[in-house]
Design a protein around this motif. Structure first.
Motif, mmCIF file in Angstrom:
data_model
loop_
_atom_site.group_PDB
_atom_site.id
_atom_site.type_symbol
_atom_site.label_atom_id
_atom_site.label_comp_id
_atom_site.label_asym_id
_atom_site.label_seq_id
_atom_site.Cartn_x
_atom_site.Cartn_y
_atom_site.Cartn_z
ATOM 1 N N THR A 1 3.233 8.273 -10.872
ATOM 2 C CA THR A 1 3.029 6.999 -10.185
ATOM 3 C C THR A 1 4.313 6.171 -10.165
ATOM 4 O O THR A 1 4.919 5.919 -11.198
ATOM 5 C CB THR A 1 1.885 6.206 -10.854
ATOM 6 O OG1 THR A 1 0.678 6.960 -10.703
ATOM 7 C CG2 THR A 1 1.722 4.837 -10.244
ATOM 8 N N GLU A 2 4.676 5.753 -8.956
ATOM 9 C CA GLU A 2 5.846 4.892 -8.758
ATOM 10 C C GLU A 2 5.448 3.480 -8.343
ATOM 11 O O GLU A 2 6.251 2.560 -8.430
ATOM 12 C CB GLU A 2 6.755 5.492 -7.681
ATOM 13 C CG GLU A 2 7.343 6.839 -8.049
ATOM 14 C CD GLU A 2 8.404 6.731 -9.132
ATOM 15 O OE1 GLU A 2 9.117 5.719 -9.178
ATOM 16 O OE2 GLU A 2 8.492 7.678 -9.937
ATOM 17 N N ALA A 3 4.225 3.316 -7.873
ATOM 18 C CA ALA A 3 3.718 2.016 -7.429
ATOM 19 C C ALA A 3 2.204 2.073 -7.427
ATOM 20 O O ALA A 3 1.604 3.155 -7.492
ATOM 21 C CB ALA A 3 4.233 1.689 -6.030
ATOM 22 N N ALA A 4 1.600 0.910 -7.359
ATOM 23 C CA ALA A 4 0.145 0.823 -7.233
ATOM 24 C C ALA A 4 -0.178 -0.276 -6.231
ATOM 25 O O ALA A 4 0.583 -1.240 -6.085
ATOM 26 C CB ALA A 4 -0.499 0.508 -8.578
ATOM 27 N N VAL A 5 -1.283 -0.103 -5.546
ATOM 28 C CA VAL A 5 -1.781 -1.152 -4.670
ATOM 29 C C VAL A 5 -3.225 -1.433 -5.067
ATOM 30 O O VAL A 5 -3.960 -0.524 -5.456
ATOM 31 C CB VAL A 5 -1.687 -0.790 -3.169
ATOM 32 C CG1 VAL A 5 -0.236 -0.770 -2.718
ATOM 33 C CG2 VAL A 5 -2.346 0.529 -2.857
ATOM 34 N N VAL A 6 -3.591 -2.695 -4.963
ATOM 35 C CA VAL A 6 -4.967 -3.091 -5.179
ATOM 36 C C VAL A 6 -5.541 -3.356 -3.794
ATOM 37 O O VAL A 6 -4.985 -4.143 -3.019
ATOM 38 C CB VAL A 6 -5.073 -4.336 -6.076
ATOM 39 C CG1 VAL A 6 -6.532 -4.722 -6.290
ATOM 40 C CG2 VAL A 6 -4.384 -4.087 -7.413
ATOM 41 N N LEU A 7 -6.624 -2.668 -3.494
ATOM 42 C CA LEU A 7 -7.209 -2.701 -2.157
ATOM 43 C C LEU A 7 -8.573 -3.371 -2.168
ATOM 44 O O LEU A 7 -9.313 -3.280 -3.152
ATOM 45 C CB LEU A 7 -7.362 -1.271 -1.636
ATOM 46 C CG LEU A 7 -6.090 -0.432 -1.624
ATOM 47 C CD1 LEU A 7 -6.419 1.022 -1.336
ATOM 48 C CD2 LEU A 7 -5.105 -0.984 -0.620
ATOM 49 N N TYR B 1 5.082 -2.884 -8.051
ATOM 50 C CA TYR B 1 6.242 -1.989 -8.061
ATOM 51 C C TYR B 1 7.035 -2.081 -9.366
ATOM 52 O O TYR B 1 7.692 -1.134 -9.755
ATOM 53 C CB TYR B 1 7.192 -2.315 -6.905
ATOM 54 C CG TYR B 1 6.588 -2.098 -5.550
ATOM 55 C CD1 TYR B 1 6.450 -0.818 -5.030
ATOM 56 C CD2 TYR B 1 6.134 -3.164 -4.779
ATOM 57 C CE1 TYR B 1 5.891 -0.596 -3.784
ATOM 58 C CE2 TYR B 1 5.573 -2.955 -3.527
ATOM 59 C CZ TYR B 1 5.454 -1.679 -3.043
ATOM 60 O OH TYR B 1 4.895 -1.467 -1.806
ATOM 61 N N ASP B 2 6.984 -3.224 -10.002
ATOM 62 C CA ASP B 2 7.747 -3.472 -11.218
ATOM 63 C C ASP B 2 7.294 -2.532 -12.337
ATOM 64 O O ASP B 2 6.085 -2.379 -12.584
ATOM 65 C CB ASP B 2 7.545 -4.940 -11.629
ATOM 66 C CG ASP B 2 8.219 -5.268 -12.922
ATOM 67 O OD1 ASP B 2 9.448 -5.394 -12.945
ATOM 68 O OD2 ASP B 2 7.494 -5.361 -13.951
ATOM 69 N N ASP B 3 8.263 -1.910 -13.014
ATOM 70 C CA ASP B 3 7.936 -0.944 -14.069
ATOM 71 C C ASP B 3 7.094 -1.556 -15.186
ATOM 72 O O ASP B 3 6.162 -0.922 -15.685
ATOM 73 C CB ASP B 3 9.202 -0.332 -14.659
ATOM 74 C CG ASP B 3 9.890 0.632 -13.707
ATOM 75 O OD1 ASP B 3 9.231 1.122 -12.763
ATOM 76 O OD2 ASP B 3 11.093 0.895 -13.903
ATOM 77 N N ASP B 4 7.423 -2.783 -15.603
ATOM 78 C CA ASP B 4 6.652 -3.423 -16.669
ATOM 79 C C ASP B 4 5.225 -3.714 -16.222
ATOM 80 O O ASP B 4 4.274 -3.511 -16.985
ATOM 81 C CB ASP B 4 7.332 -4.719 -17.128
ATOM 82 C CG ASP B 4 8.641 -4.464 -17.858
ATOM 83 O OD1 ASP B 4 8.826 -3.352 -18.403
ATOM 84 O OD2 ASP B 4 9.487 -5.381 -17.884
ATOM 85 N N ALA B 5 5.064 -4.184 -14.986
ATOM 86 C CA ALA B 5 3.721 -4.461 -14.463
ATOM 87 C C ALA B 5 2.924 -3.164 -14.305
ATOM 88 O O ALA B 5 1.723 -3.130 -14.593
ATOM 89 C CB ALA B 5 3.807 -5.215 -13.141
ATOM 90 N N LEU B 6 3.577 -2.093 -13.867
ATOM 91 C CA LEU B 6 2.885 -0.797 -13.763
ATOM 92 C C LEU B 6 2.432 -0.304 -15.132
ATOM 93 O O LEU B 6 1.321 0.200 -15.274
ATOM 94 C CB LEU B 6 3.794 0.249 -13.117
ATOM 95 C CG LEU B 6 3.883 0.237 -11.606
ATOM 96 C CD1 LEU B 6 4.955 1.211 -11.134
ATOM 97 C CD2 LEU B 6 2.534 0.585 -10.993
#
Length: 130
Positions: free
Chosen positions: A18-24, A43-48
């Motif tokens: 995983t490089e990013a996540a989206v909330v849908l 996208y931020d590594d810490d947030a991921l």
């Protein structure tokens, strides 16, 4: 129903890509992921890393919620392809690949997960204008 150990192995594998996540918008009945409204992008590594911890730490219930969920977290690889998704249920559970695994994860810290969603402005977005 798939046991928790198998789901955790799958989660480790997909999160490693995983490089990013989206909330849908919407849960399991909201149609194809690609057609849903994006409520937040991570996208931020810490947030991921925080999102991973919040959505993978807890105990599997051995069952699924009967509702379809309120929103979906989709995990994206470096090409932007969805590698996995989980729907949010009742403010307390994540159902990773519900149709495949049929085993909700009762998250360890639901309040912190809700706070993460609020920080990323998932709630209170105006509806799409078409």
């Amino acid at each position: 129903m798939t046991d928790g150990a198998e789901i955790r192995a799958w989660l480790d594998e997909v999160w490693s890509r995983t490089e990013a996540a989206v909330v849908l918008a919407g849960g399991d009945d909201a149609g194809p992921l690609a057609r849903r409204r994006v409520l937040a992008e991570v996208y931020d590594d810490d947030a991921l890393a925080e999102l991973r911890e919040l959505t993978t730490t807890g105990a599997f219930t051995g069952d699924i919620c009967r509702c379809f969920g309120s929103l979906t977290v989709a995990l994206l690889d470096a090409r932007g392809d969805v590698v996995g998704s989980g729907s949010h249920h009742g403010g307390t559970d994540i159902s990773w690949e519900r149709g495949r695994f049929r085993n909700n994860l009762e998250v360890a810290d639901p309040e912190r997960l809700e706070a993460f969603f609020r920080r990323h402005e998932v709630y209170g977005r105006p509806p799409d204008v078409t």
